[in-house]
Design a protein around this motif. Structure first.
Motif, PDB file in Angstrom:
ATOM      1  N   GLY A 158       0.821  -1.204   0.000  1.00 14.76           N
ATOM      2  CA  GLY A 158       0.000   0.000   0.000  1.00 14.76           C
ATOM      3  C   GLY A 158       0.854   1.253   0.000  1.00 14.76           C
ATOM      4  N   PHE A 159       1.933   1.226   0.767  1.00 11.63           N
ATOM      5  CA  PHE A 159       2.842   2.368   0.813  1.00 11.63           C
ATOM      6  C   PHE A 159       3.491   2.591  -0.542  1.00 11.63           C
ATOM      7  CE2 PHE A 159       6.872   4.460   1.560  1.00 11.63           C
ATOM      8  CZ  PHE A 159       6.574   5.421   2.500  1.00 11.63           C
ATOM      9  N   ILE A 160       3.952   1.508  -1.191  1.00 11.34           N
ATOM     10  CA  ILE A 160       4.580   1.642  -2.502  1.00 11.34           C
ATOM     11  C   ILE A 160       3.598   2.185  -3.530  1.00 11.34           C
ATOM     12  CG2 ILE A 160       5.587   0.357  -4.432  1.00 11.34           C
ATOM     13  CD1 ILE A 160       6.904  -1.488  -2.465  1.00 11.34           C
ATOM     14  N   THR A 161       2.351   1.700  -3.471  1.00  8.82           N
ATOM     15  CA  THR A 161       1.331   2.179  -4.417  1.00  8.82           C
ATOM     16  C   THR A 161       1.127   3.678  -4.275  1.00  8.82           C
ATOM     17  OG1 THR A 161       0.189   0.047  -4.375  1.00  8.82           O
ATOM     18  CG2 THR A 161      -1.061   1.940  -5.158  1.00  8.82           C
ATOM     19  N   LEU A 162       0.970   4.144  -3.036  1.00  8.70           N
ATOM     20  CA  LEU A 162       0.766   5.570  -2.810  1.00  8.70           C
ATOM     21  C   LEU A 162       1.995   6.378  -3.206  1.00  8.70           C
ATOM     22  CD1 LEU A 162      -1.077   5.527   0.647  1.00  8.70           C
ATOM     23  CD2 LEU A 162      -2.057   6.080  -1.586  1.00  8.70           C
TER      24      LEU A 162
END
Length: 239
Positions: A158-162
């Motif tokens: 999720g962090f990488i996506t954001l």
């Protein structure tokens, strides 16, 4: 063109074409995906890049989907640590996750691929083993270890996506980083100027545009610490 004049012994030896290997094909496909996105990768395009016949590539895989699986497995190999940090399990797991994010940011196309397929290649297996090694000192039952790693992976991806959202938007709109920043700063100031979004205005542009900066580690580590401290606090032996 090879020089053909003069005695044979004075002419440079003819160079042999580089032997085509699966590793060469996969490496070029990864480079192309990094530069132009995964859609740019095709058997014909890779063959052209390597001055080879398209049919010759099919001796290494049967379809493009197989090539993508090979590309993903190569990237997972880049995510392996040379050595697991000693000490607390949190430090070891943090180092594993940092490497994943660093590699993921170098290969932004890989995030979309993970959402479509389950990586199960040899490097994927080594990567999974590395993750279990990071938390081995906890001596968790397998069920708890799986739950912990699943939750941590969900947070990390999720962090990488954001963190990739702003970069993807800039590329889509054809703007430089400075142009994107200026235009979105102006937009944010405009929509919060009327006072109808007081909480968002107080939070700042990061409340709406959540792409992570280059110095992402502090933000990531804060969230990871909250997550792991909560897990450690609630740790109970199964059964």
């Amino acid at each position: 063109m090879t020089e053909t004049r003069g005695p044979l012994w004075t002419r440079p030896a003819a160079t042999k074409p580089e032997r085509l290997t699966r590793e060469t094909v996969v490496a070029r496909a990864v480079e192309l995906a990094d530069q132009e996105g995964l859609k740019a990768v095709s058997v014909r395009r890779i063959a052209t890049e390597l001055s080879a016949r398209p049919m010759s590539l099919y001796s290494f895989f049967e379809r493009k989907e197989d090539l993508v699986d090979l590309m993903v497995d190569q990237v997972l190999g880049e995510m392996l640590l040379d050595e697991m940090p000693p000490g607390d399990w949190r430090d070891a797991l943090r180092a594993v996750l940092h490497r994943q994010i660093e590699v993921g940011r170098r290969h932004p196309w890989v995030m979309s691929v993970f959402g479509e397929r389950a990586p199960i290649g040899p490097q994927a297996a080594r990567h999974a083993e590395q993750s279990f090694q990071a938390i081995a000192s906890l001596r968790l039952p397998p069920g708890q270890a799986l739950k912990l790693l699943h939750v941590v992976d969900t947070y990390m991806w999720g962090f990488i996506t954001l963190s990739g959202q702003e970069q993807a938007a800039r590329q889509r709109d054809g703007l430089t980083e400075q142009e994107w920043r200026a235009s979105t700063d102006a937009y944010f100031a405009e929509i919060t100027a009327g006072g109808e979004l007081p909480h968002l205005a107080e939070a700042g542009r990061g409340g709406l545009l959540r792409g992570a900066a280059e110095d992402w580690k502090d933000d990531f580590d804060d969230g990871l610490r909250w997550l792991l401290d909560g897990f450690a606090h609630n740790l109970r032996p199964e059964g």
